[in-house]
Design a protein around this motif. Structure first.
Motif, short mmCIF file in Angstrom:
data_model
loop_
_atom_site.label_atom_id
_atom_site.label_comp_id
_atom_site.label_asym_id
_atom_site.label_seq_id
_atom_site.Cartn_x
_atom_site.Cartn_y
_atom_site.Cartn_z
N GLN A 166 38.38 68.45 62.41
CA GLN A 166 38.90 68.22 63.70
C GLN A 166 40.01 69.14 63.63
OE1 GLN A 166 41.05 65.26 60.86
NE2 GLN A 166 42.08 66.32 59.53
N LEU A 167 41.00 68.71 64.96
CA LEU A 167 41.82 69.78 65.36
C LEU A 167 43.09 69.36 65.17
CD1 LEU A 167 41.60 73.03 66.46
CD2 LEU A 167 41.74 72.07 68.98
N ASP A 168 43.97 70.38 64.94
CA ASP A 168 45.59 70.14 64.40
C ASP A 168 46.48 71.20 65.51
OD1 ASP A 168 48.06 68.62 64.24
OD2 ASP A 168 47.88 68.60 62.09
N PHE A 169 47.69 70.99 65.25
CA PHE A 169 48.52 72.03 66.12
C PHE A 169 49.63 71.79 65.45
CE2 PHE A 169 45.95 70.45 69.23
CZ PHE A 169 45.40 71.64 69.59
N THR A 170 50.54 73.11 64.66
CA THR A 170 51.22 73.37 64.35
C THR A 170 52.57 74.12 65.05
OG1 THR A 170 50.73 75.76 62.87
CG2 THR A 170 51.19 72.95 61.93
N ALA A 171 53.60 74.70 65.30
CA ALA A 171 54.49 75.82 66.39
C ALA A 171 55.54 76.42 65.10
CB ALA A 171 54.55 74.80 67.19
N VAL A 172 55.83 77.32 65.74
CA VAL A 172 56.95 77.67 65.03
C VAL A 172 57.87 78.94 66.55
CG1 VAL A 172 56.83 77.84 63.18
CG2 VAL A 172 55.77 80.38 64.23
N SER A 173 59.08 78.65 66.45
CA SER A 173 59.71 79.34 66.92
C SER A 173 60.46 81.14 66.48
CB SER A 173 61.13 79.47 67.60
OG SER A 173 61.58 79.45 66.27
N ARG A 174 59.84 82.39 67.74
CA ARG A 174 60.65 83.45 67.27
C ARG A 174 61.32 83.67 66.50
NH1 ARG A 174 58.12 88.62 68.71
NH2 ARG A 174 59.51 90.30 68.10
N GLU A 175 62.48 83.54 66.35
CA GLU A 175 64.17 82.84 65.73
C GLU A 175 63.60 82.69 64.26
OE1 GLU A 175 64.81 84.20 69.59
OE2 GLU A 175 64.10 82.33 68.57
N LYS A 176 62.94 81.44 63.72
CA LYS A 176 62.85 81.03 63.03
C LYS A 176 61.12 80.06 62.52
CE LYS A 176 66.39 77.76 60.66
NZ LYS A 176 66.97 76.92 60.53
N LEU A 177 60.93 81.89 61.79
CA LEU A 177 59.08 81.19 61.93
C LEU A 177 58.73 80.54 60.53
CD1 LEU A 177 58.54 85.14 62.03
CD2 LEU A 177 57.68 83.61 63.86
N SER A 178 59.54 80.60 59.49
CA SER A 178 59.87 80.17 58.39
C SER A 178 59.86 78.04 58.40
CB SER A 178 61.01 79.86 57.03
OG SER A 178 62.10 80.10 57.56
N ALA A 179 60.08 77.68 59.42
CA ALA A 179 60.56 76.69 59.62
C ALA A 179 59.39 75.53 61.01
CB ALA A 179 61.66 76.52 60.12
N GLU A 180 58.83 74.96 60.69
CA GLU A 180 57.65 74.63 61.48
C GLU A 180 58.89 73.44 62.71
OE1 GLU A 180 54.29 72.61 59.92
OE2 GLU A 180 53.70 74.92 59.72
N LEU A 181 57.62 73.68 64.30
CA LEU A 181 58.29 72.55 65.13
C LEU A 181 57.97 71.34 64.73
CD1 LEU A 181 59.61 75.11 67.98
CD2 LEU A 181 60.95 73.97 66.70
N PRO A 182 58.39 70.24 65.07
CA PRO A 182 56.77 69.04 65.33
C PRO A 182 56.26 69.04 66.42
CG PRO A 182 59.56 68.12 64.67
CD PRO A 182 59.72 70.02 65.05
N THR A 183 55.48 68.82 66.10
CA THR A 183 54.18 68.51 67.40
C THR A 183 53.61 67.54 67.48
OG1 THR A 183 52.40 69.44 65.95
CG2 THR A 183 53.64 70.99 67.62
N GLU A 184 53.35 66.69 68.25
CA GLU A 184 52.47 64.89 68.34
C GLU A 184 51.38 65.39 69.22
OE1 GLU A 184 53.77 60.75 69.40
OE2 GLU A 184 55.08 62.19 69.73
N ILE A 185 50.15 64.64 68.99
CA ILE A 185 49.19 65.33 70.28
C ILE A 185 49.12 63.45 71.14
CG2 ILE A 185 46.58 65.12 70.23
CD1 ILE A 185 46.30 66.38 67.84
N VAL A 186 49.58 63.50 72.08
CA VAL A 186 49.89 62.84 72.81
C VAL A 186 48.67 62.03 73.77
CG1 VAL A 186 52.65 62.82 72.62
CG2 VAL A 186 50.58 63.78 75.02
N TYR A 187 47.51 63.28 73.44
CA TYR A 187 46.20 62.57 74.36
C TYR A 187 45.31 63.39 73.59
CZ TYR A 187 42.64 62.02 78.38
OH TYR A 187 41.99 61.76 78.27
N ASP A 188 44.14 62.98 73.30
CA ASP A 188 42.52 63.63 72.69
C ASP A 188 41.37 62.92 74.08
OD1 ASP A 188 40.98 64.79 71.45
OD2 ASP A 188 41.82 64.54 69.33
N GLU A 189 41.54 63.22 74.06
CA GLU A 189 40.28 62.63 74.85
C GLU A 189 39.16 63.49 75.45
OE1 GLU A 189 39.67 58.29 75.62
OE2 GLU A 189 39.76 59.03 77.22
N SER A 190 37.71 63.77 75.37
CA SER A 190 36.94 64.56 76.32
C SER A 190 37.13 65.70 76.12
CB SER A 190 37.42 63.68 77.37
OG SER A 190 36.15 63.20 78.13
N ASP A 191 37.78 66.34 74.55
CA ASP A 191 37.91 67.83 74.24
C ASP A 191 39.51 68.34 74.88
OD1 ASP A 191 35.24 68.03 72.79
OD2 ASP A 191 34.22 68.39 74.32
#
Length: 281
Positions: A90-115
């Motif tokens: 399964q594939l998941d995602f995490t995001a960070v900004s350059r200014e705050k590499l230690s704090a992940e930004l909230p991510t949400e997969i709103v669509y996942d179908e047919s790759d």
């Protein structure tokens, strides 16, 4: 009187040279130390859109779109993947900004179908400079479906990272849509893309028809000359005709492949249209 005037002129010239030298030293000192108190330019880091990236054993992906909604402090990323996820992973995602590499930004997969994935990155800082979105791939654990208690956290590995830059990212309003609305929009795009592919294949086949007609005309011309040729010349002409006939066979074989491909794409369009109908009822 003339001596005094000459003396003043020399004095003024000396003062001018001293002033120019002082400004030169002051400017050199300013630009030489400016990096201490001026922000250093950071190169733009933006993953190319609509370019396929090959992760080798982990499949391929294309960043189709990356939009930033300043008002909502949110980004929407559209990914088209191929062979990244299967029934065991399964594939998941995490995001960070350059200014705050230690704090992940909230991510949400709103669509996942047919790759195809559509990911929202939330709480994007006002001055984010650059955002990195990591692809995390992990194994699905079916044992957890029957295990008691809380499931263990999975260890996902980062297989790739994509970036956007505040200086070049596309800014636009991101509407609030549900899964069905995303599915209908993507379906429309897939149908349009498939129909364009069919047109390109048919055009290629028509071009091959024209080439085949030209080759047949050339064969007829060569065969009409056989009566006036020596035995050696006839052997050479017949060999030319044989080669040209082989070229026709190759083109006809390619046309059959094109026909099969177009047939498969038409079947895909029918499936997409049926899905579109199912989504609207």
């Amino acid at each position: 009187m003339a001596k005094k005037k000459k003396k003043n002129l020399k004095l003024n010239m000396s003062n001018l040279y001293i002033g120019v030298a002082f400004l030169f030293i002051l400017g050199f000192g300013f630009f030489g130390t400016s990096k201490l108190f001026m922000a250093e330019d950071i190169p733009i880091n933006q993953t190319e859109l609509n370019e396929e990236f090959d992760l080798r054993a982990n499949g391929k992906f294309t960043v189709q779109d990356w939009a930033y909604d300043r008002e909502q402090h949110m980004m929407e990323v559209t990914l088209v993947t191929n062979g990244i996820e299967d029934y065991m992973t399964q594939l998941d995602f995490t995001a960070v900004s350059r200014e705050k590499l230690s704090a992940e930004l909230p991510t949400e997969i709103v669509y996942d179908e047919s790759d195809i994935y559509i990911i929202h990155i939330k709480d994007v800082p006002k001055e984010f400079n650059q955002i990195a979105l990591r692809f995390n791939k992990g194994e699905k654990s079916y044992d957890e479906l029957f295990a008691e208690g809380e499931p263990d956290e999975e260890e996902n590995s980062v297989i790739s990272t994509i970036y956007t830059d505040q200086r070049v990212v596309k800014e636009e309003s991101i509407p609030d849509r549900n899964f069905t609305e995303y599915a209908l929009e993507i379906n429309d795009e897939l149908i349009g893309e498939a129909e364009r592919d069919i047109e390109e294949l048919e055009e290629k086949s028509r071009m091959m028809d024209d080439v085949i007609v030209e080759i047949r005309t050339e064969i007829e011309q060569l065969q009409s000359n056989l009566l006036y040729q020596t035995v050696d010349e006839q052997v050479e002409t017949n060999n030319d005709v044989f080669q040209l006939e082989k070229r026709i066979e190759d083109y006809e074989r390619d046309q059959q492949t094109i026909s099969d491909d177009a047939k498969n794409i038409r079947a895909k369009v029918e499936r997409l249209k049926q899905k579109q109908y199912d989504l609207t009822i």
